[in-house]
Design a protein around this motif. Structure first.
Motif, PDB file in Angstrom:
ATOM      1  N   SER A  73       0.829  -1.206   0.000  1.00 46.17           N
ATOM      2  CA  SER A  73       0.000   0.000   0.000  1.00 46.17           C
ATOM      3  C   SER A  73       0.861   1.251   0.000  1.00 46.17           C
ATOM      4  CB  SER A  73      -0.926   0.006   1.217  1.00 46.17           C
ATOM      5  OG  SER A  73      -1.868  -1.032   1.127  1.00 46.17           O
ATOM      6  N   ASN A  74       1.964   1.199   0.720  1.00 44.33           N
ATOM      7  CA  ASN A  74       2.875   2.342   0.747  1.00 44.33           C
ATOM      8  C   ASN A  74       3.423   2.619  -0.651  1.00 44.33           C
ATOM      9  OD1 ASN A  74       4.407   4.372   2.298  1.00 44.33           O
ATOM     10  ND2 ASN A  74       6.186   3.127   1.765  1.00 44.33           N
ATOM     11  N   ASN A  75       3.780   1.553  -1.372  1.00 43.52           N
ATOM     12  CA  ASN A  75       4.296   1.724  -2.739  1.00 43.52           C
ATOM     13  C   ASN A  75       3.207   2.240  -3.682  1.00 43.52           C
ATOM     14  OD1 ASN A  75       6.880   0.847  -2.085  1.00 43.52           O
ATOM     15  ND2 ASN A  75       6.419  -1.291  -2.524  1.00 43.52           N
ATOM     16  N   TYR A  76       1.986   1.671  -3.556  1.00 42.56           N
ATOM     17  CA  TYR A  76       0.877   2.149  -4.386  1.00 42.56           C
ATOM     18  C   TYR A  76       0.594   3.619  -4.109  1.00 42.56           C
ATOM     19  CZ  TYR A  76      -0.211  -2.772  -5.417  1.00 42.56           C
ATOM     20  OH  TYR A  76      -0.159  -4.075  -5.846  1.00 42.56           O
ATOM     21  N   HIS A  77       0.668   3.992  -2.843  1.00 39.18           N
ATOM     22  CA  HIS A  77       0.388   5.382  -2.470  1.00 39.18           C
ATOM     23  C   HIS A  77       1.445   6.323  -3.052  1.00 39.18           C
ATOM     24  CE1 HIS A  77      -0.122   8.946   0.096  1.00 39.18           C
ATOM     25  NE2 HIS A  77      -1.376   8.531   0.245  1.00 39.18           N
ATOM     26  N   LYS A  78       2.704   5.904  -2.990  1.00 36.62           N
ATOM     27  CA  LYS A  78       3.781   6.738  -3.546  1.00 36.62           C
ATOM     28  C   LYS A  78       3.579   6.940  -5.046  1.00 36.62           C
ATOM     29  CE  LYS A  78       7.485   5.683  -0.252  1.00 36.62           C
ATOM     30  NZ  LYS A  78       8.813   5.009  -0.083  1.00 36.62           N
ATOM     31  N   ARG A  79       3.246   5.860  -5.749  1.00 33.82           N
ATOM     32  CA  ARG A  79       3.059   5.977  -7.195  1.00 33.82           C
ATOM     33  C   ARG A  79       1.814   6.809  -7.503  1.00 33.82           C
ATOM     34  NH1 ARG A  79       4.915   3.985 -11.853  1.00 33.82           N
ATOM     35  NH2 ARG A  79       3.471   3.548 -13.569  1.00 33.82           N
ATOM     36  N   GLY A  80       0.742   6.599  -6.740  1.00 33.85           N
ATOM     37  CA  GLY A  80      -0.469   7.384  -6.950  1.00 33.85           C
ATOM     38  C   GLY A  80      -0.238   8.861  -6.709  1.00 33.85           C
TER      39      GLY A  80
END
Length: 246
Positions: A73-80
């Motif tokens: 989720s942290n990675n998805y949030h960074k990309r988003g």
């Protein structure tokens, strides 16, 4: 032990001590019953210990995947967040005519992802957890994940049904030199090469539909990021609670 009991009873019968025999027999029955009850109690205790050990084992496995969810989720949030920054920057370019430096223009036509692992790996296990509070907390977390999936689907629908047709078909902003680079036919985004021709895009930005489209994308990616943030808060609470129960 049984032979001794039988020997004593025979002696009492032979001696005609029927009252003593009866009391002895009753005592023997009570002793057997007490022994059975003790055995049942010990068995219940052992079963409870085993169930507790199994529950703790499940907690440990769930914690492992919750932490994987957290990292994902942290990675998805960074990309988003990069998507979000892109739409803000494009809006700024429209307003002040600044350049495209640092802008990932491919995010006008690129999908997003969200694939947590805990629900897929432990749905059946969680339904069998004995602690109602823990089960409710985790199911609440799963509800938050479903909201993120909804946000993901909504954004990707905007991309496929509105943004791509507008930019790629109607206005053809593809950078064909990057797409058809014959000496290197790998997927351009994986090479860090933009598939969008910013010169063409700059012209499209003057059209009346450009701002409405990036506004929709900005709002949709905002919903996606907010949903991830809420799921991460719930995720961290559950990890802390489960670790306190081990």
């Amino acid at each position: 032990m049984i032979k001794i009991f039988n020997k004593v009873k025979r002696k009492l019968l032979i001696e005609g001590k029927f009252k003593s025999y009866l009391l002895y027999a009753i005592g023997e029955i009570l002793l057997v019953v007490i022994g059975i009850l003790i055995a049942i109690k010990i068995d219940d205790i052992n079963r409870e210990v085993q169930l507790r050990d199994d529950e703790i084992g499940n907690y440990k496995q769930i914690i492992i995947d919750l932490k994987r969810d957290s990292a994902l989720s942290n990675n998805y949030h960074k990309r988003g967040t990069v998507y979000l920054n892109t739409y803000f920057k494009l809006n700024q370019i429209v307003n002040d005519g600044s350049g495209f430096k640092g802008v990932t223009t491919d995010f006008l036509v690129s999908n997003i992802q969200f694939s947590p692992v805990t629900q897929n790996n432990h749905q059946t296990t969680i339904e069998k957890l004995r602690n109602n509070l823990v089960r409710e907390q985790i199911n609440s977390y799963f509800g938050q994940l479903q909201q993120v999936m909804q946000a993901t689907d909504e954004f990707n629908t905007l991309i496929s049904q509105f943004s791509r047709p507008y930019f790629l078909l109607e206005h053809e902003i593809f950078n064909n030199e990057a797409i058809f680079k014959y000496e290197d036919r790998r997927f351009p985004p994986l090479l860090g090469v933009s598939t969008v021709d910013t010169t063409k895009l700059k012209k499209v930005m003057k059209h009346q539909h450009f701002i409405p489209i990036i506004s929709q994308l900005r709002m949709s990616i905002g919903f996606y990021l907010a949903s991830i943030e809420r799921s991460m808060i719930e995720n961290h609470k559950i990890i802390k609670d489960l670790e306190g129960r081990i």
